[in-house]
Design an enzyme around this catalytic site. Structure first.
Site, PDB file in Angstrom:
ATOM      1  N   LEU A  33       1.167  -1.034  -0.053  1.00  0.00           N
ATOM      2  CA  LEU A  33      -0.114  -0.148   0.209  1.00  0.00           C
ATOM      3  C   LEU A  33       0.921   1.139   0.204  1.00  0.00           C
ATOM      4  O   LEU A  33       2.004   1.454   0.715  1.00  0.00           O
ATOM      5  CB  LEU A  33      -1.234   0.053   1.066  1.00  0.00           C
ATOM      6  CG  LEU A  33      -1.930  -1.384   1.452  1.00  0.00           C
ATOM      7  CD1 LEU A  33      -3.243  -1.085   2.481  1.00  0.00           C
ATOM      8  CD2 LEU A  33      -2.788  -1.212   0.443  1.00  0.00           C
ATOM      9  N   HIS A  37      -3.004   4.235  -2.885  1.00  0.00           N
ATOM     10  CA  HIS A  37      -3.723   3.180  -2.117  1.00  0.00           C
ATOM     11  C   HIS A  37      -5.515   3.724  -1.187  1.00  0.00           C
ATOM     12  O   HIS A  37      -5.851   3.514  -1.120  1.00  0.00           O
ATOM     13  CB  HIS A  37      -3.282   1.647  -1.823  1.00  0.00           C
ATOM     14  CG  HIS A  37      -2.963   1.612  -2.568  1.00  0.00           C
ATOM     15  ND1 HIS A  37      -1.498   0.848  -3.278  1.00  0.00           N
ATOM     16  CD2 HIS A  37      -3.718   0.315  -3.964  1.00  0.00           C
ATOM     17  CE1 HIS A  37      -0.931   0.290  -3.785  1.00  0.00           C
ATOM     18  NE2 HIS A  37      -2.415   0.323  -4.603  1.00  0.00           N
TER      19      HIS A  37
END
Length: 283
Positions: A33, A37
């Site tokens: 991530l 994201h």
């Protein structure tokens, strides 16, 4: 935040949430991530009462010579980031639960999935469409958030949702960029310091297109060729493709029509690292 690894358990939870009139938003990722994201999760958090994050490195969208086994999987770090972002459920299945040994069914995306990225990565979008459909059935969201950075993927998913009458609304989130304009991506970690310092060239190409259109230049093929030259003249970089497409049909466009919306798609290599970017252009 509850971590779930079994598809049936996730389905049961999603069904119960729907019965309790909870509005569900899902963000689908392959992990590792980053700020891009997190912006999707933030949008889901603002739009839905319950947020489900999926982390699954999907083997069916990787080609034979691509980096499936090298793809970063910092799961503990991802859990910490998801918790801080107030995700309600993290669905992180093992590959064998999604694609068991006797799995045979896949989706075919047609012409939209066979050009540009699809031409260079045969079968990629079929793998994307298959996993997205499976995850939609498992998480049962009302809305699904996808980033505009992967513009062709977004177009494929929207086409699939419409063609298959899937009961979900696809929401596009804007591209998150670094200071020099580089689109945030999991693959940026592979860039050297020198490559990262010059990676703004892709965004400069988008800005050049916007400026050219503002100056009433209409030949999109000429503008694309100019951007290709900009990339090629940047040390360490070589263009793969620079193409304008009609925003509605996602088909190649050569001459701009007044008031029409286009999408400039770029792919280029910095050494061995291949990056993509795009920008919306209004004539």
């Amino acid at each position: 935040m509850q971590i779930i690894t079994e598809p049936r358990q996730m389905q049961a939870i999603a069904e119960k949430l729907r019965l309790n009139r909870q509005f569900i938003g899902v963000v689908m990722t392959m992990g590792a991530l980053h700020e891009g994201h997190l912006s999707l999760i933030k949008l889901a958090r603002q739009s839905a009462g319950t947020v489900i994050l999926t982390i699954f490195v999907n083997p069916s969208q990787f080609g034979a010579n691509e980096d499936l086994h090298q793809y970063p999987r910092p799961f503990e770090q991802d859990v910490a980031l998801a918790t801080a972002a107030e995700v309600d459920y993290l669905f992180a299945p093992e590959a064998g639960t999604i694609y068991p040994e006797n799995h045979q069914t896949t989706l075919q995306c047609g012409a939209l999935g066979e050009r540009l990225e699809g031409e260079r990565r045969p079968g990629h979008f079929n793998g994307v469409a298959t996993i997205v459909t499976k995850l939609l059935h498992i998480t049962k969201p009302h809305i699904a958030i996808f980033g505009e950075k992967d513009a062709q993927q977004l177009a494929v998913i929207r086409r699939m949702v419409e063609d298959l009458n899937l009961d979900v609304k696809i929401i596009a989130a804007p591209i998150i960029r670094e200071e020099n304009g580089l689109a945030v991506s999991s693959r940026n970690i592979y860039l050297s310091n020198t490559e990262r310092s010059t990676a703004g060239i892709l965004y400069q190409g988008i800005c050049h297109a916007e400026k050219s259109i503002a100056e009433q230049k209409k030949n999109l093929s000429v503008i694309a060729a100019e951007i290709e030259q900009m990339i090629a003249s940047t040390p360490g970089w070589r263009p793969d493709y620079v193409v304008f497409v009609d925003e509605e049909r996602f088909e190649p466009a050569e001459i701009a029509e007044e008031g029409k919306e286009y999408r400039l798609l770029l792919a280029a290599y910095a050494g061995k690292v291949r990056l993509i970017d795009n920008g919306k252009i209004v004539a």
